[in-house]
Design a protein around this motif. Structure first.
Motif, short mmCIF file in Angstrom:
data_model
loop_
_atom_site.label_atom_id
_atom_site.label_comp_id
_atom_site.label_asym_id
_atom_site.label_seq_id
_atom_site.Cartn_x
_atom_site.Cartn_y
_atom_site.Cartn_z
N GLY A 296 55.25 -10.53 111.74
CA GLY A 296 56.19 -11.54 111.28
C GLY A 296 56.13 -12.88 111.95
N GLY A 297 56.28 -13.92 111.13
CA GLY A 297 56.42 -15.29 111.62
C GLY A 297 57.86 -15.74 111.46
N VAL A 298 58.20 -16.80 112.19
CA VAL A 298 59.58 -17.30 112.17
C VAL A 298 59.56 -18.83 112.14
CG1 VAL A 298 61.61 -17.65 113.65
CG2 VAL A 298 60.70 -15.35 113.31
N ALA A 299 60.40 -19.40 111.30
CA ALA A 299 60.66 -20.84 111.31
C ALA A 299 62.07 -21.00 111.85
CB ALA A 299 60.54 -21.42 109.91
N ALA A 300 62.17 -21.28 113.13
CA ALA A 300 63.47 -21.18 113.83
C ALA A 300 64.02 -22.53 114.25
CB ALA A 300 63.32 -20.27 115.05
N LEU A 312 59.48 -13.12 108.97
CA LEU A 312 58.85 -12.94 107.67
C LEU A 312 57.53 -12.21 107.89
CD1 LEU A 312 59.48 -16.54 106.28
CD2 LEU A 312 60.77 -14.46 105.75
N SER A 313 57.46 -10.97 107.49
CA SER A 313 56.29 -10.14 107.77
C SER A 313 55.28 -10.18 106.63
CB SER A 313 56.72 -8.69 108.03
OG SER A 313 57.34 -8.16 106.87
N GLN A 314 54.08 -9.67 106.91
CA GLN A 314 52.99 -9.55 105.93
C GLN A 314 52.69 -10.88 105.25
OE1 GLN A 314 53.27 -6.05 103.39
NE2 GLN A 314 54.52 -4.98 104.90
#
Length: 399
Positions: A296-300, A312-314
């Protein structure tokens, strides 16, 4: 009546002006990165430049992240200590190095950098992330001696901050060392200056992210260490520079023109072999890692640092190729590079491998503790429960 010749003249003039403006805009777009680079030049030699005031790392205000130092680390559940050197947020233009009192950039560090590039490692241990007089982005775009001096000034702050960190990090706690972008360049130097001796025994892992790490470094200034080979290796280094389709310019700069410290000075990579550890498999093989492995990535941007954002994975598959980590275009637009002038050189308001790094840092700290090789603090009298003993009369023995 309208003069036909005069009307035609104005039509040609307007058409010519429109064509000129279109060509000018096209040239500006084609050379936008060169234009961006040119306007970041401070315009004065470093030798005559007055550097910003140095941070005082005994003051909590000099830290973007610092734990409550009044707490006894022996009593905390988190067993590691994490030192993070943050990425570039200062492009340049007026200074060679980021002024310590630049409130605009401090806000960016708090809103974008801390939640995306510092917070992921909070599960692995106490977080320490210093403000420092980071070299301007321009200092990484030129081989001028001024640029080298700006980078040396930045590293002098990082080194002082790390020594302050060590005074608060007891020997029974593993160390996680993290650097993103410019921070990764400075982390390489910390590894050479501090982890080629006894302190190596405490290194759970070092992450060198989005800055080139030469394979040959492990034959010279980093000879006591090695690249990580599997996801729970300890006392090793994870390194990768990630590039999505369309990143040809910055990929070429990364592999050829970026300056790396060789133990004495900064030299261009110039196509030398680079370390690439795939963050989806934590191996150095060149097989494609599919999207299903992406945790997962994150826009934080703007989130409270204590929040746990949903990852947000895959989103992407990845593959190491010629020392570069080639990454699929993320499915979510929030994890893609924004379209803006100089976007290729700006710190992203997201972390594509947030969850992957978060979980891996915890796994490596736990793997180090499981070895039982770190010292255990001897309990003091305050650590024991106090038992009250009642007075009892002495009865003489009857003969």
């Amino acid at each position: 009546m309208t003069n036909p010749q005069k009307s035609k003249f104005w039509q040609i003039t307007i058409l010519g002006a429109a064509v000129f403006l279109i060509l000018l805009g096209l040239l500006a777009y084609i050379y936008r990165d060169d234009i961006f680079q040119h306007i970041q030049d401070p315009g004065q030699p470093f030798q005559t430049y007055t550097p910003p005031k140095a941070p005082d790392y005994s003051d909590s205000e000099a830290w973007l992240a610092q734990p409550d130092l009044s707490q006894d680390p022996y009593e905390l559940q988190s067993k590691g200590d994490v030192f993070v050197v943050v990425p570039s947020v200062y492009r340049g233009g007026e200074h060679w190095n980021l002024p310590s009192d630049d409130l605009r950039r401090k806000s960016k560090l708090q809103r974008i950098v801390r939640p995306n590039y510092v917070s992921p490692y909070g599960k692995a241990g106490r977080l320490f992330a210093p403000y420092y007089r980071q070299a301007s982005l321009y200092a990484f775009m030129t081989s001028r001696e001024d640029a080298v001096m700006a980078q040396e000034l930045a590293y002098s702050d990082v080194k002082r901050a790390f020594e302050a960190f060590l005074t608060h990090s007891p020997p029974e706690r593993p160390i996680v060392l993290v650097g993103h972008n410019q921070g990764a360049s400075h982390v390489q130097r910390l590894l050479a200056d501090y982890f080629q001796g006894p302190l190596k025994s405490r290194l759970a892992v070092a992450y060198v992210i989005d800055y080139p790490l030469l394979e040959s470094a492990f034959e010279s200034q980093l000879s006591d260490l090695s690249p990580c080979e599997v996801e729970t290796d300890i006392r090793c280094v994870v390194a990768f520079g990630a590039f999505v389709p369309g990143d040809d310019v910055i990929a070429e700069r990364f592999a050829m023109r970026a300056l790396v410290h060789n133990g004495e000075t900064y030299k261009a990579v110039n196509g030398q072999p680079l370390v690439c550890v795939n963050p989806l498999t934590w191996t150095r093989d060149t097989d494609y890692a599919p999207r299903r492995l992406h945790k997962g990535g994150v826009a934080a941007e703007g989130l409270d640092p204590d929040m746990n954002p949903a990852a947000l994975s895959q989103q992407v598959g990845t593959q190491c190729e010629n020392g570069l980590l080639l990454v699929d275009k993320p499915r979510s637009a929030s994890l893609r590079r924004p379209i803006q002038v100089g976007a290729k050189f700006r710190t992203l308001p997201s972390n594509l491998f947030y969850e992957d790094l978060k979980q891996n840092a915890v796994a490596r700290v736990e793997a180090m503790l499981a070895t039982g090789e770190l010292p255990v603090r001897t309990q003091t009298i305050e650590d024991f429960d106090v038992i009250e003993i009642e007075d009892s009369p002495v009865t003489p023995v009857q003969k």
